[in-house]
Write a protein that holds these residues in place. Sequence first.
Motif, short mmCIF file in Angstrom:
data_model
loop_
_atom_site.label_atom_id
_atom_site.label_comp_id
_atom_site.label_asym_id
_atom_site.label_seq_id
_atom_site.Cartn_x
_atom_site.Cartn_y
_atom_site.Cartn_z
N GLU A 100 0.84 -1.20 0.00
CA GLU A 100 0.00 0.00 0.00
C GLU A 100 0.87 1.25 0.00
OE1 GLU A 100 -3.86 1.47 2.48
OE2 GLU A 100 -2.05 1.08 3.64
N SER A 103 2.11 2.24 -3.26
CA SER A 103 1.01 2.49 -4.21
C SER A 103 0.83 1.36 -5.20
CB SER A 103 1.24 3.81 -4.96
OG SER A 103 1.29 4.90 -4.06
N ALA A 105 -0.95 -1.47 -4.21
CA ALA A 105 -2.18 -2.17 -3.88
C ALA A 105 -3.04 -1.31 -2.98
CB ALA A 105 -1.87 -3.50 -3.19
N ARG A 106 -4.33 -1.55 -3.07
CA ARG A 106 -5.31 -0.96 -2.15
C ARG A 106 -5.71 -2.05 -1.15
NH1 ARG A 106 -11.35 -0.01 -4.37
NH2 ARG A 106 -12.40 0.77 -2.48
N ILE A 107 -5.61 -1.78 0.13
CA ILE A 107 -6.00 -2.75 1.13
C ILE A 107 -7.07 -2.14 2.04
CG2 ILE A 107 -3.74 -3.85 1.07
CD1 ILE A 107 -3.10 -2.55 3.76
N PRO A 109 -8.58 -0.63 5.43
CA PRO A 109 -7.92 0.11 6.51
C PRO A 109 -7.34 -0.87 7.54
CG PRO A 109 -9.97 1.18 5.91
CD PRO A 109 -9.94 -0.11 5.15
N GLN A 173 -7.87 -5.23 10.78
CA GLN A 173 -8.40 -4.62 9.57
C GLN A 173 -9.89 -4.32 9.72
OE1 GLN A 173 -7.31 -7.81 6.75
NE2 GLN A 173 -5.87 -6.37 5.84
N GLN A 229 -6.05 -5.37 -13.20
CA GLN A 229 -5.61 -4.81 -11.92
C GLN A 229 -4.74 -5.81 -11.15
OE1 GLN A 229 -8.51 -2.81 -9.37
NE2 GLN A 229 -9.82 -2.52 -11.15
N LEU A 233 -0.61 -5.50 -10.21
CA LEU A 233 -0.06 -5.71 -8.88
C LEU A 233 1.09 -6.71 -8.93
CD1 LEU A 233 0.01 -5.73 -5.77
CD2 LEU A 233 -1.88 -7.36 -5.83
N GLY A 254 -13.08 -1.66 -8.10
CA GLY A 254 -11.66 -1.93 -7.98
C GLY A 254 -11.40 -3.07 -7.01
N VAL A 256 -9.66 -4.74 -3.68
CA VAL A 256 -9.04 -4.55 -2.38
C VAL A 256 -8.28 -5.84 -2.08
CG1 VAL A 256 -9.41 -4.22 0.09
CG2 VAL A 256 -10.80 -2.96 -1.56
#
Length: 285
Positions: A100, A103, A105-107, A109, A173, A229, A233, A254, A256
């Motif tokens: 993350e 930049s 990957a999106r994970i 919170p 998480q 996507q 990654l 997208g 996660v």
Amino acid sequence: MIHFATSFEHPGLTADDRRVPEQLAQRGVPTQVLRWRSEEDNRRVRAGDLVVVRSCWDYHLHTEAFLAWLDQLTGRGVRIANGHERLRRTLHKRYLLELEAESLARIAPTRLVGQDDAADLDELIEQLGSADLVVKPAVSLSAHGTWRVASLGRPQARARFAGQVRQQDLLVQRYLPQIEEEGEISFVFLGGLYSHAVRKTPRAGDFRVQADFGGSHVAHLPDKCLIDQAARLLDGFADDTTYARVDAVPVDGGLVLMELEVIDPVLFLSTDSGAVSRFCDALCA
């Protein structure tokens, strides 16, 4: 020689993997099973051989021994599929936060809580903006030791969290309801290229998609934009992998990322008619 590494608890290859050495034998490639903690089995491994980690599903219980085993193989000139350093890096789930930060990957919170940290559960609930959190060991597999805070009363959850963090690093998480609603997609890459995918869903009333907890899977054809996507990654982090599995949840169009599995993921080879051949191509390459 190709050695498929297993464990004492799971000494043979899984039904999903068993077709791989059968096809390799047809190509004239010798294989054998290697129980990773067996001194006898390890003596059969020679410099230049390839070790493929498959069902070493106890490594999270013997972490230091597993890392020492990888070091020892590398020191003897043995090749390790996916590379010694990449296996070492992804053993601890801090790599998700690193992806993350880069930049890549999106994970969801997330907070990493070390054994020496003073954080308590109430502080984490405030920081993550939700009382519905998932707690998982930072070194784990198949959802071992993973639980959902909202499934317990707050005093019981505090006590469980405090007891667990004294034993191990934890990842905390924010819970993603999409897992229950739509499931998780596993994108399988062989030889660095997209091969196939499955959609995994938890049993009713649970959030864990693993078969050990009643989860199920079916072959799945994701939208091309999601495959792209997942491929980006992999290109950014592990573009030269022999095999990899990207586990992700679609959220607002997208992905996660939940896990990037390069150690010993189930590859769901039986769900795609060409997957075994593609895996053999990757191993031979």
